[in-house]
Design an enzyme around this catalytic site. Structure first.
Site, PDB file in Angstrom:
ATOM      1  N   GLY A 164       0.789  -1.225   0.000  1.00  0.00           N
ATOM      2  CA  GLY A 164       0.000   0.000   0.000  1.00  0.00           C
ATOM      3  C   GLY A 164       0.819   1.272   0.000  1.00  0.00           C
ATOM      4  O   GLY A 164       0.343   2.332   0.411  1.00  0.00           O
ATOM      5  N   ILE A 203      14.363   2.910 -10.209  1.00  0.00           N
ATOM      6  CA  ILE A 203      14.128   3.139 -11.636  1.00  0.00           C
ATOM      7  C   ILE A 203      13.538   4.530 -11.797  1.00  0.00           C
ATOM      8  O   ILE A 203      12.482   4.835 -11.229  1.00  0.00           O
ATOM      9  CB  ILE A 203      13.186   2.066 -12.216  1.00  0.00           C
ATOM     10  CG1 ILE A 203      13.789   0.671 -12.002  1.00  0.00           C
ATOM     11  CG2 ILE A 203      12.927   2.314 -13.698  1.00  0.00           C
ATOM     12  CD1 ILE A 203      12.824  -0.453 -12.274  1.00  0.00           C
ATOM     13  N   HIS A 208       3.777   2.295 -13.481  1.00  0.00           N
ATOM     14  CA  HIS A 208       3.339   1.236 -12.566  1.00  0.00           C
ATOM     15  C   HIS A 208       2.237   0.464 -13.289  1.00  0.00           C
ATOM     16  O   HIS A 208       1.114   0.944 -13.429  1.00  0.00           O
ATOM     17  CB  HIS A 208       2.803   1.851 -11.266  1.00  0.00           C
ATOM     18  CG  HIS A 208       2.402   0.844 -10.228  1.00  0.00           C
ATOM     19  ND1 HIS A 208       2.812   0.921  -8.923  1.00  0.00           N
ATOM     20  CD2 HIS A 208       1.641  -0.268 -10.299  1.00  0.00           C
ATOM     21  CE1 HIS A 208       2.317  -0.086  -8.239  1.00  0.00           C
ATOM     22  NE2 HIS A 208       1.595  -0.816  -9.056  1.00  0.00           N
ATOM     23  N   GLU A 288       5.974  -6.398  -6.768  1.00  0.00           N
ATOM     24  CA  GLU A 288       5.411  -7.176  -5.679  1.00  0.00           C
ATOM     25  C   GLU A 288       4.158  -7.879  -6.155  1.00  0.00           C
ATOM     26  O   GLU A 288       3.666  -7.625  -7.258  1.00  0.00           O
ATOM     27  CB  GLU A 288       5.077  -6.277  -4.477  1.00  0.00           C
ATOM     28  CG  GLU A 288       3.989  -5.254  -4.741  1.00  0.00           C
ATOM     29  CD  GLU A 288       3.731  -4.357  -3.549  1.00  0.00           C
ATOM     30  OE1 GLU A 288       4.520  -4.395  -2.585  1.00  0.00           O
ATOM     31  OE2 GLU A 288       2.732  -3.620  -3.578  1.00  0.00           O
ATOM     32  N   ARG A 292      -4.700 -10.634  -2.941  1.00  0.00           N
ATOM     33  CA  ARG A 292      -6.067 -10.258  -2.576  1.00  0.00           C
ATOM     34  C   ARG A 292      -6.721  -9.594  -3.769  1.00  0.00           C
ATOM     35  O   ARG A 292      -6.096  -9.390  -4.807  1.00  0.00           O
ATOM     36  CB  ARG A 292      -6.038  -9.284  -1.397  1.00  0.00           C
ATOM     37  CG  ARG A 292      -5.137  -8.081  -1.681  1.00  0.00           C
ATOM     38  CD  ARG A 292      -5.253  -7.001  -0.653  1.00  0.00           C
ATOM     39  NE  ARG A 292      -4.201  -5.991  -0.764  1.00  0.00           N
ATOM     40  CZ  ARG A 292      -4.153  -4.997  -1.645  1.00  0.00           C
ATOM     41  NH1 ARG A 292      -5.114  -4.889  -2.559  1.00  0.00           N
ATOM     42  NH2 ARG A 292      -3.163  -4.129  -1.652  1.00  0.00           N
ATOM     43  N   VAL A 295      -8.197  -2.707  -5.034  1.00  0.00           N
ATOM     44  CA  VAL A 295      -9.146  -1.596  -5.067  1.00  0.00           C
ATOM     45  C   VAL A 295      -9.602  -1.341  -6.500  1.00  0.00           C
ATOM     46  O   VAL A 295     -10.788  -1.103  -6.768  1.00  0.00           O
ATOM     47  CB  VAL A 295      -8.497  -0.321  -4.488  1.00  0.00           C
ATOM     48  CG1 VAL A 295      -9.439   0.881  -4.627  1.00  0.00           C
ATOM     49  CG2 VAL A 295      -8.112  -0.531  -3.022  1.00  0.00           C
ATOM     50  N   ARG A 338     -10.499   7.086  -7.617  1.00  0.00           N
ATOM     51  CA  ARG A 338     -10.778   6.837  -6.208  1.00  0.00           C
ATOM     52  C   ARG A 338     -11.278   8.136  -5.579  1.00  0.00           C
ATOM     53  O   ARG A 338     -10.575   9.150  -5.600  1.00  0.00           O
ATOM     54  CB  ARG A 338      -9.526   6.366  -5.481  1.00  0.00           C
ATOM     55  CG  ARG A 338      -8.927   5.094  -6.048  1.00  0.00           C
ATOM     56  CD  ARG A 338      -7.834   4.568  -5.126  1.00  0.00           C
ATOM     57  NE  ARG A 338      -7.139   3.434  -5.729  1.00  0.00           N
ATOM     58  CZ  ARG A 338      -6.334   2.614  -5.071  1.00  0.00           C
ATOM     59  NH1 ARG A 338      -6.122   2.817  -3.772  1.00  0.00           N
ATOM     60  NH2 ARG A 338      -5.728   1.612  -5.678  1.00  0.00           N
TER      61      ARG A 338
END
Length: 447
Positions: A164, A203, A208, A288, A292, A295, A338
């Site tokens: 997170g 980097i 992402h 990573e 789960r 979001v 979000r």
């Protein structure tokens, strides 16, 4: 299929899981803290159980109370949602020891992939590219100095048990390393109870990009393509989209193949996400794995037609994947914003309070996942996210137009949100041209 499932979470993700349970004909049991008695998830569930006071440590992080509630209400499974206990291997293990199914991967998989150093070693063994870094956590600051000299500045320090965006610091020189090391370790201890850090080459200005995977108990794994998650503020994602306008078909093929290989290597079951950093030359590196639901899962649902939460529940019940890789295809474009109760004019400080009134947008291609309603008081004890605005279009241009329209129509009176700030990003030339990276906000690219 399970008859009854307990949802060990709150807010919009709890509401979303209740909806999936109803679609499957499964009874949904909510848990709530004392301050969440009037929360939407507690009101719309088939049953609801109070599990403790407002503080998360006394309620949504209280393993014993949650498992006891599941057993007392006759549930066969627990869905952890995201956040809270969703990536806690001890909770998954205690759930199965109690005779309940954990809707997610095994505790062994969570433990393996949750430890960033072990996850990196596993990725290397699976042939997945990784950035140059340490083989495991550094022992102390003296070793951090040695490893930084070996790797070469700039370097990134990252919590071994983190997630997170917490427990991350950068250092461009040995002078910056001490404060970066101390800051990352302190944040890691505060958030995860584990101050171990590992180090890797930083980097510069990467994208992402993450790949959604699904796996069953029988060794079958599929990917559901990629999501673009580079619009971030302090490592917290604000806007996500699927597919990525930066990813070429050749890069997509390589990244998704790597993600599936890694998931197969760890015998992955359920929904998971493998995150990559991608440099400007489109070289990708394992970052990573989130064991789960994410979001931002709705954008993948919009472009693939797959209900990821329903699939999670079915896979946990022992059903095999109901489709193969050749049955999945990308259709159209989706964007998610979000919606957080926070004030951009005060450095995005949380803004809990009462929703005096609200208007939720609608129309073609618009979806909103939220637990907000008129008169609801947003408590100060939990994450500031109050909803997710998702749009779908035939292409990226239409999706952008629909998101601008939806943001303009949305109203939350009584609390401040970051919606106007997101509108500014959506209207920027950099976003229109998909010319951004994880540091674009910090560098003022959307101002």
């Amino acid at each position: 299929m399970f008859q009854k499932v307990l949802i060990a979470n709150r807010g919009e993700i709890a509401v979303r899981i209740i909806q999936a349970c109803r679609d499957l004909g499964v009874i949904a049991v909510a848990v709530y803290s004392e301050t969440d008695r009037e929360a939407l998830h507690a009101q719309i569930a088939d049953e609801a159980v109070c599990i403790g006071p407002a503080r998360a440590s006394d309620s949504y992080l209280n393993m014993e109370n949650i498992i006891s509630a599941a057993l007392a209400s006759g549930c066969q499974a627990i869905h952890p949602g995201f956040g809270f206990l969703s990536e806690n291997p001890d909770f998954a293990e205690r759930t199965t020891q109690a005779g309940l199914a954990f809707i997610g991967p095994t505790s062994a998989t969570i433990r393996l992939m949750g430890d960033k150093s072990e996850a990196k070693r596993t990725a290397i063994a699976a042939g997945v590219p990784v950035a140059l870094g340490t083989d495991g956590p550094v022992r102390d600051f003296d070793e951090a100095i040695e490893q930084a000299a070996r790797i070469g500045y700039p370097v990134m320090l990252k919590a071994a048990s983190g997630g997170g965006g917490k427990g991350i610091r950068f250092a461009r020189s040995v002078k910056e390393l001490k404060s970066a090391y101390d800051g990352a370790a302190a944040e890691a201890i505060a958030n995860f109870g584990d101050g171990r850090l590992y180090m890797e080459k930083y980097i510069e200005n990467p994208r992402h990009i993450e790949v959604q995977v699904l796996g069953d108990n029988y060794g079958n794994v599929v990917h559901l393509f990629e999501r673009e998650c580079s619009i971030q503020r302090r490592h917290q994602k604000l806007i996500e989209e699927a597919p990525s306008a930066f990813v070429t078909p050749a890069l997509r093929e390589r990244m998704t193949k790597a993600a599936v290989e890694l998931a197969k290597r760890v015998g992955y079951r359920g929904a998971g996400t493998i995150e990559f950093l991608v440099d400007q030359e489109r070289n990708f590196y394992f970052c990573e794995m989130n064991t789960r639901i994410q979001v931002e899962h709705p954008v993948t649902e919009q472009v693939t037609g797959v209900d990821l939460v329903c699939e999670q529940i079915k896979l946990a019940a022992g059903e095999p994947l109901s489709f193969g890789q050749d049955e999945l295809a990308l259709r159209g474009h989706a964007i998610e914003c979000r919606i957080n109760a926070e004030d951009p004019s005060r450095d995005f400080a949380p803004c809990p309070g009462k929703l005096v009134s609200l208007h939720l947008p609608g129309g073609p291609g618009v979806r909103i996942d939220t637990a907000a309603y008129q008169g609801y008081t947003i408590p100060p004890f939990y994450d500031s996210m109050i909803g997710k605005l998702i749009v779908y279009g035939a292409d990226r241009q239409q999706a952008i137009a629909r998101m601008r329209r939806a943001l303009a129509e949305m109203l939350f009176e009584g609390v401040v949100t970051g919606a106007d700030y997101q509108m500014r990003i959506l209207r920027s030339k950099a976003f229109e041209q998909a010319d951004f990276h994880v540091n674009s906000i910090a560098q003022g690219a959307f101002d």
